[in-house]
Scaffold this motif. Structure first.
Motif, PDB file in Angstrom:
ATOM      1  N   ALA A 127       0.836  -1.206   0.000  1.00 40.56           N
ATOM      2  CA  ALA A 127       0.000   0.000   0.000  1.00 40.56           C
ATOM      3  C   ALA A 127       0.871   1.256   0.000  1.00 40.56           C
ATOM      4  O   ALA A 127       0.583   2.231  -0.718  1.00 40.56           O
ATOM      5  CB  ALA A 127      -0.930  -0.017   1.210  1.00 40.56           C
ATOM      6  N   GLN A 128       1.928   1.256   0.809  1.00 41.55           N
ATOM      7  CA  GLN A 128       2.827   2.397   0.842  1.00 41.55           C
ATOM      8  C   GLN A 128       3.525   2.598  -0.511  1.00 41.55           C
ATOM      9  O   GLN A 128       3.660   3.737  -0.997  1.00 41.55           O
ATOM     10  CB  GLN A 128       3.875   2.209   1.948  1.00 41.55           C
ATOM     11  N   ALA A 129       3.973   1.536  -1.123  1.00 42.21           N
ATOM     12  CA  ALA A 129       4.646   1.628  -2.415  1.00 42.21           C
ATOM     13  C   ALA A 129       3.701   2.132  -3.487  1.00 42.21           C
ATOM     14  O   ALA A 129       4.089   2.931  -4.372  1.00 42.21           O
ATOM     15  CB  ALA A 129       5.213   0.265  -2.807  1.00 42.21           C
ATOM     16  N   GLN A 130       2.443   1.720  -3.422  1.00 46.33           N
ATOM     17  CA  GLN A 130       1.462   2.195  -4.402  1.00 46.33           C
ATOM     18  C   GLN A 130       1.189   3.693  -4.222  1.00 46.33           C
ATOM     19  O   GLN A 130       1.016   4.432  -5.206  1.00 46.33           O
ATOM     20  CB  GLN A 130       0.161   1.388  -4.276  1.00 46.33           C
ATOM     21  N   ALA A 131       1.179   4.169  -2.970  1.00 47.80           N
ATOM     22  CA  ALA A 131       0.977   5.607  -2.714  1.00 47.80           C
ATOM     23  C   ALA A 131       2.151   6.404  -3.257  1.00 47.80           C
ATOM     24  O   ALA A 131       1.965   7.481  -3.881  1.00 47.80           O
ATOM     25  CB  ALA A 131       0.807   5.841  -1.208  1.00 47.80           C
ATOM     26  N   ARG A 132       3.377   5.918  -3.066  1.00 47.77           N
ATOM     27  CA  ARG A 132       4.543   6.614  -3.598  1.00 47.77           C
ATOM     28  C   ARG A 132       4.523   6.598  -5.123  1.00 47.77           C
ATOM     29  O   ARG A 132       4.958   7.564  -5.767  1.00 47.77           O
ATOM     30  CB  ARG A 132       5.824   5.969  -3.076  1.00 47.77           C
ATOM     31  N   LEU A 133       4.028   5.536  -5.693  1.00 48.40           N
ATOM     32  CA  LEU A 133       3.951   5.462  -7.153  1.00 48.40           C
ATOM     33  C   LEU A 133       2.978   6.506  -7.701  1.00 48.40           C
ATOM     34  O   LEU A 133       3.253   7.150  -8.735  1.00 48.40           O
ATOM     35  CB  LEU A 133       3.520   4.047  -7.571  1.00 48.40           C
ATOM     36  N   ILE A 134       1.853   6.708  -7.002  1.00 48.75           N
ATOM     37  CA  ILE A 134       0.867   7.692  -7.465  1.00 48.75           C
ATOM     38  C   ILE A 134       1.481   9.094  -7.456  1.00 48.75           C
ATOM     39  O   ILE A 134       1.329   9.889  -8.402  1.00 48.75           O
ATOM     40  CB  ILE A 134      -0.395   7.629  -6.586  1.00 48.75           C
ATOM     41  N   ARG A 135       2.203   9.398  -6.368  1.00 48.76           N
ATOM     42  CA  ARG A 135       2.827  10.731  -6.278  1.00 48.76           C
ATOM     43  C   ARG A 135       3.932  10.896  -7.328  1.00 48.76           C
ATOM     44  O   ARG A 135       4.049  11.935  -7.971  1.00 48.76           O
ATOM     45  CB  ARG A 135       3.404  10.930  -4.882  1.00 48.76           C
ATOM     46  N   ALA A 136       4.746   9.840  -7.534  1.00 46.70           N
ATOM     47  CA  ALA A 136       5.825   9.922  -8.515  1.00 46.70           C
ATOM     48  C   ALA A 136       5.262  10.053  -9.927  1.00 46.70           C
ATOM     49  O   ALA A 136       5.845  10.762 -10.782  1.00 46.70           O
ATOM     50  CB  ALA A 136       6.710   8.676  -8.419  1.00 46.70           C
ATOM     51  N   LYS A 137       4.122   9.417 -10.182  1.00 52.36           N
ATOM     52  CA  LYS A 137       3.519   9.514 -11.517  1.00 52.36           C
ATOM     53  C   LYS A 137       3.009  10.939 -11.771  1.00 52.36           C
ATOM     54  O   LYS A 137       3.152  11.470 -12.889  1.00 52.36           O
ATOM     55  CB  LYS A 137       2.376   8.507 -11.625  1.00 52.36           C
ATOM     56  N   ALA A 138       2.415  11.545 -10.744  1.00 48.83           N
ATOM     57  CA  ALA A 138       1.911  12.919 -10.889  1.00 48.83           C
ATOM     58  C   ALA A 138       3.073  13.880 -11.169  1.00 48.83           C
ATOM     59  O   ALA A 138       2.976  14.765 -12.045  1.00 48.83           O
ATOM     60  CB  ALA A 138       1.153  13.345  -9.637  1.00 48.83           C
ATOM     61  N   ASP A 139       4.184  13.754 -10.446  1.00 52.46           N
ATOM     62  CA  ASP A 139       5.358  14.589 -10.680  1.00 52.46           C
ATOM     63  C   ASP A 139       5.881  14.385 -12.099  1.00 52.46           C
ATOM     64  O   ASP A 139       6.303  15.348 -12.775  1.00 52.46           O
ATOM     65  CB  ASP A 139       6.463  14.272  -9.665  1.00 52.46           C
ATOM     66  N   TYR A 140       5.865  13.092 -12.537  1.00 51.21           N
ATOM     67  CA  TYR A 140       6.373  12.770 -13.881  1.00 51.21           C
ATOM     68  C   TYR A 140       5.531  13.464 -14.957  1.00 51.21           C
ATOM     69  O   TYR A 140       6.089  14.053 -15.904  1.00 51.21           O
ATOM     70  CB  TYR A 140       6.365  11.252 -14.090  1.00 51.21           C
ATOM     71  N   GLU A 141       4.195  13.468 -14.820  1.00 53.96           N
ATOM     72  CA  GLU A 141       3.320  14.091 -15.822  1.00 53.96           C
ATOM     73  C   GLU A 141       3.513  15.610 -15.837  1.00 53.96           C
ATOM     74  O   GLU A 141       3.545  16.249 -16.906  1.00 53.96           O
ATOM     75  CB  GLU A 141       1.853  13.735 -15.522  1.00 53.96           C
ATOM     76  N   ARG A 142       3.640  16.166 -14.657  1.00 56.67           N
ATOM     77  CA  ARG A 142       3.796  17.616 -14.563  1.00 56.67           C
ATOM     78  C   ARG A 142       5.130  18.056 -15.148  1.00 56.67           C
ATOM     79  O   ARG A 142       5.201  19.029 -15.936  1.00 56.67           O
ATOM     80  CB  ARG A 142       3.676  18.042 -13.100  1.00 56.67           C
ATOM     81  N   GLN A 143       6.207  17.364 -14.839  1.00 61.29           N
ATOM     82  CA  GLN A 143       7.523  17.725 -15.341  1.00 61.29           C
ATOM     83  C   GLN A 143       7.621  17.508 -16.851  1.00 61.29           C
ATOM     84  O   GLN A 143       8.368  18.228 -17.546  1.00 61.29           O
ATOM     85  CB  GLN A 143       8.603  16.916 -14.624  1.00 61.29           C
ATOM     86  N   ARG A 144       6.872  16.540 -17.371  1.00 62.69           N
ATOM     87  CA  ARG A 144       6.920  16.324 -18.814  1.00 62.69           C
ATOM     88  C   ARG A 144       6.323  17.516 -19.561  1.00 62.69           C
ATOM     89  O   ARG A 144       6.824  17.939 -20.611  1.00 62.69           O
ATOM     90  CB  ARG A 144       6.166  15.043 -19.153  1.00 62.69           C
ATOM     91  N   LYS A 145       5.249  18.114 -19.026  1.00 62.32           N
ATOM     92  CA  LYS A 145       4.646  19.293 -19.652  1.00 62.32           C
ATOM     93  C   LYS A 145       5.595  20.502 -19.571  1.00 62.32           C
ATOM     94  O   LYS A 145       5.717  21.272 -20.519  1.00 62.32           O
ATOM     95  CB  LYS A 145       3.319  19.629 -18.975  1.00 62.32           C
ATOM     96  N   LEU A 146       6.255  20.619 -18.391  1.00 60.05           N
ATOM     97  CA  LEU A 146       7.188  21.735 -18.249  1.00 60.05           C
ATOM     98  C   LEU A 146       8.359  21.588 -19.201  1.00 60.05           C
ATOM     99  O   LEU A 146       8.875  22.596 -19.741  1.00 60.05           O
ATOM    100  CB  LEU A 146       7.698  21.809 -16.795  1.00 60.05           C
ATOM    101  N   LEU A 147       8.796  20.342 -19.431  1.00 58.47           N
ATOM    102  CA  LEU A 147       9.885  20.143 -20.364  1.00 58.47           C
ATOM    103  C   LEU A 147       9.460  20.506 -21.785  1.00 58.47           C
ATOM    104  O   LEU A 147      10.253  21.060 -22.563  1.00 58.47           O
ATOM    105  CB  LEU A 147      10.359  18.670 -20.318  1.00 58.47           C
ATOM    106  N   ALA A 148       8.200  20.217 -22.086  1.00 63.03           N
ATOM    107  CA  ALA A 148       7.704  20.555 -23.425  1.00 63.03           C
ATOM    108  C   ALA A 148       7.666  22.067 -23.616  1.00 63.03           C
ATOM    109  O   ALA A 148       7.890  22.570 -24.742  1.00 63.03           O
ATOM    110  CB  ALA A 148       6.318  19.945 -23.640  1.00 63.03           C
TER     111      ALA A 148
END
Length: 466
Positions: A127-148
Motif C-alpha cells: 500500500a505504501q509503495a502504491q501511494a509513492r507510485l501515485i505521487r511519482a507519476k503525478a510529478d512525472y506528468e507535470r515535469q513532462r509538460k514543463l519540459l515541453a
C-alpha cells in the motif's frame, strides 16, 4: 579174499552208474537245474474308490491379523489392553508420552502467527509503495509538460522520470514480498498440521475389531516409530473367528491343487483326541516361495529337499469346530495362531474304477541303447549321431501259471494305496504287488515267481535278534 574185493568194486561201480543216470534223468525231467523262482506278493485287479490327496504341513494363522506399530517415538504411559482382550474398532489401546510433541505443536503455532504477521506487514508495504507510485507519476506528468514548454532542463526531467520508474519497481517488489509471505504462511501451517498430527499419533486406537493375539510391550517401555518404516511392533490384532492354515506345497503337487478343493486338517494340538477339521482352499500362490520380483530363482526358494514350494491358504470352516467354541461357560477360541497342522487336500475323487496297488506299477525304458562297435570288422557309427533313447513306459507284471508277463498300462489318479488303471488290465487278473525291489529292478518278462511267505521275514528277524 580176491573175489570179495572184486565184488566190492563191482558194487561201487554200479552205484556210481546209477547215480549218474539218476542225475541225468532228473535234469531231463526238470527236477534239478530248474531256475529259482522269485518270491513275490500278488494282488488282484479290482474296482475300488480312489480319493487323490496332496499332503502338506504348515501353521494355523488368522485370516486377518493386523500388526500395530507407532508412528512416533516415546515412552508408553498408558496401556489399556491385555493379551487376549476383545477390542472394538476405535477403542483406545496405547498412549505415548506427549510432552515433546505438545512443545513442537506450540512452536508450530507461534511460527504460523509470525508468518501471518509478516504477511500483513508485506501487504502494508504494498500500500505504501502504491501511494509513492501515485505521487511519482503525478510529478512525472507535470515535469513532462514543463519540459515541453522548455521551462525545465532535460536533466531535471530525467531525475523525475527515474524516481517514477523506481516507484513502479518498489510496487512490484512489495507485491512479490506479499506472495513470499503467503508461501511462508502456507509452510508454517503445514508444519502446524504435522505437529498436530504427531501429537494425535501419541494415542493409538484399534484400527479394526478383534482379539489382542500378541502383546509385545509393557507400561513404561520406550518404543521407536517413524513414518517411513515400521517401528516397534506393539501388538497384533486378529479376528480369531476366521482362521486359516498356510501350507507349502511342492511344485510336483501344486499343479493338482485347485481353488475350492476340500481339505482334511489335523491340528497337532488335537491329534491325541483324533479330532479332524474341515477346510477349503481359498488362495494359491502364483510365485514360488523366496522368488524375487525379477522372476529369478534363489536358494531360499528351495526346501531342504531342493524342491520349489508354493504357499497355499486353506480356510478352516467354522462349523467343523463350532462345538469347541463354548467351554466352561465362556467363549473360547480352540484354534490359536502358530499351531502346527498337517493337511490332506482332496484334489480328485473317483468311484468304482479299476485299480491295483500302487506298488504294482513301475517304469521301464529311458535308457541309452548304444550299439556295440567292432573295432576291426564292423562299420563305425558317426560320432555325432545321437544315441536312441527308449520311451519310458508304465508297466505291471501279470501272473499266470507261475510266470509273469510284462504288460504296458495307462494309469490315472492314485491315493496312498491304489492307482487307477485306465487301460491294459482287466478285472480279476493277478499282478505282482511286491516287494518293491523285485517289481522295480529284478523282474523281467517270463520270469518264474512264487508266492512269498509273509511269516518268513518275521522268523528271520526273530532269529537275528536271538
Amino acid at each position: 579174499m580176491k573175489k570179495k574185493s572184486n565184488r566190492i568194486w563191482w558194487i561201487l561201480g554200479g552205484i556210481v552208474i546209477l547215480l549218474i543216470g539218476g542225475l541225468v534223468a532228473a535234469k531231463q525231467a526238470g527236477i534239478i537245474g530248474k531256475p529259482k523262482a522269485t518270491e513275490v506278493d500278488f494282488a488282484t485287479v479290482k474296482k475300488t474308490d480312489i480319493v487323490e490327496r496332496v499332503s502338506a504341513s504348515g501353521r494355523v494363522q488368522p485370516e486377518v491379523e493386523v500388526k500395530i506399530s507407532p508412528d512416533v517415538s516415546g515412552e508408553i504411559i498408558g496401556l489399556y489392553v491385555a493379551e487376549g482382550d476383545s477390542v472394538r474398532q476405535g477403542q483406545l489401546l496405547v498412549k505415548i508420552r506427549p510432552d515433546n510433541y505438545e512443545s513442537l505443536l506450540a512452536r508450530a503455532r507461534a511460527t504460523v502467527n509470525s508468518s501471518q504477521a509478516q504477511l500483513e506487514q508485506s501487504k502494508a508495504a504494498v500500500a505504501q509503495a502504491q501511494a509513492r507510485l501515485i505521487r511519482a507519476k503525478a510529478d512525472y506528468e507535470r515535469q513532462r509538460k514543463l519540459l515541453a514548454d522548455k521551462v525545465i532542463s532535460q536533466a531535471d526531467f530525467e531525475q523525475v522520470e527515474a524516481n517514477y520508474n523506481v516507484a513502479r519497481q518498489d510496487v512490484e517488489s512489495a507485491q512479490a514480498n506479499v506472495r513470499a509471505a503467503q508461501f511462508n504462511v502456507q509452510g508454517s501451517q503445514a508444519g502446524l498440521r504435522d505437529a498436530s498430527e504427531n501429537l494425535r499419533k501419541t494415542t493409538i486406537y484399534a484400527p479394526v475389531s478383534g482379539i489382542i493375539s500378541k502383546l509385545n510391550i509393557e507400561l513404561g517401555e520406550r518404543v521407536v516409530g517413524t513414518s517411513q518404516m515400521a517401528g516397534t511392533e506393539l501388538m497384533r490384532l486378529a479376528n480369531l473367528n476366521n482362521m486359516e492354515v498356510r501350507v507349502n506345497v511342492n511344485e510336483n503337487d501344486i499343479v493338482r491343487v485347485s481353488l475350492g478343493d476340500t481339505v482334511d486338517i489335523d491340528v497337532d494340538s488335537y491329534s491325541t483326541t483324533g479330532r479332524k477339521f474341515k477346510g477349503i482352499v481359498t488362495e494359491i500362490a502364483n510365485t514360488a516361495n523366496g522368488l524375487t520380483g525379477s522372476g529369478t530363482g534363489t536358494s531360499s526358494a528351495l526346501s531342504t529337499d531342493a524342491v520349489t514350494e508354493f504357499e497355499v491358504r486353506i480356510k478352516v470352516l467354522n462349523n467343523s469346530y463350532r462345538d469347541l467354541m463354548a467351554q466352561k461357560g465362556r467363549k473360547t477360541y480352540p484354534l490359536k495362531p502358530g499351531m502346527t497342522a498337517s493337511v490332506e487336500i482332496i484334489t480328485d475323487r473317483k468311484s468304482g474304477v479299476l485299480s491295483v496297488p500302487i506298488a504294482s506299477v513301475t517304469t521301464r525304458g529311458g535308457e541309452q541303447n548304444e550299439e556295440k562297435k567292432d573295432d576291426d570288422d564292423g562299420p563305425q557309427e558317426p560320432e555325432n549321431k545321437p544315441a536312441k533313447k527308449e520311451q519310458i513306459k508304465e508297466i505291471v507284471f501279470v501272473h499266470a501259471n507261475g510266470k509273469v508277463a510284462q504288460r504296458e498300462v495307462k494309469t490315472g489318479i492314485s491315493d496312498f494305496e491304489n492307482i487307477e488303471i485306465i487301460s491294459g488290465l482287466k478285472a480279476g487278473e493277478q499282478v505282482v504287488a511286491g516287494p518293491f525291489i523285485a517289481v522295480s529292478k529284478k523282474l523281467k518278462d517270463g520270469d518264474l515267481v512264487a508266492k512269498r511267505d509273509p511269516n518268513k521275514d518275521k522268523k528271520k528277524e526273530q532269529k537275528d535278534e536271538e
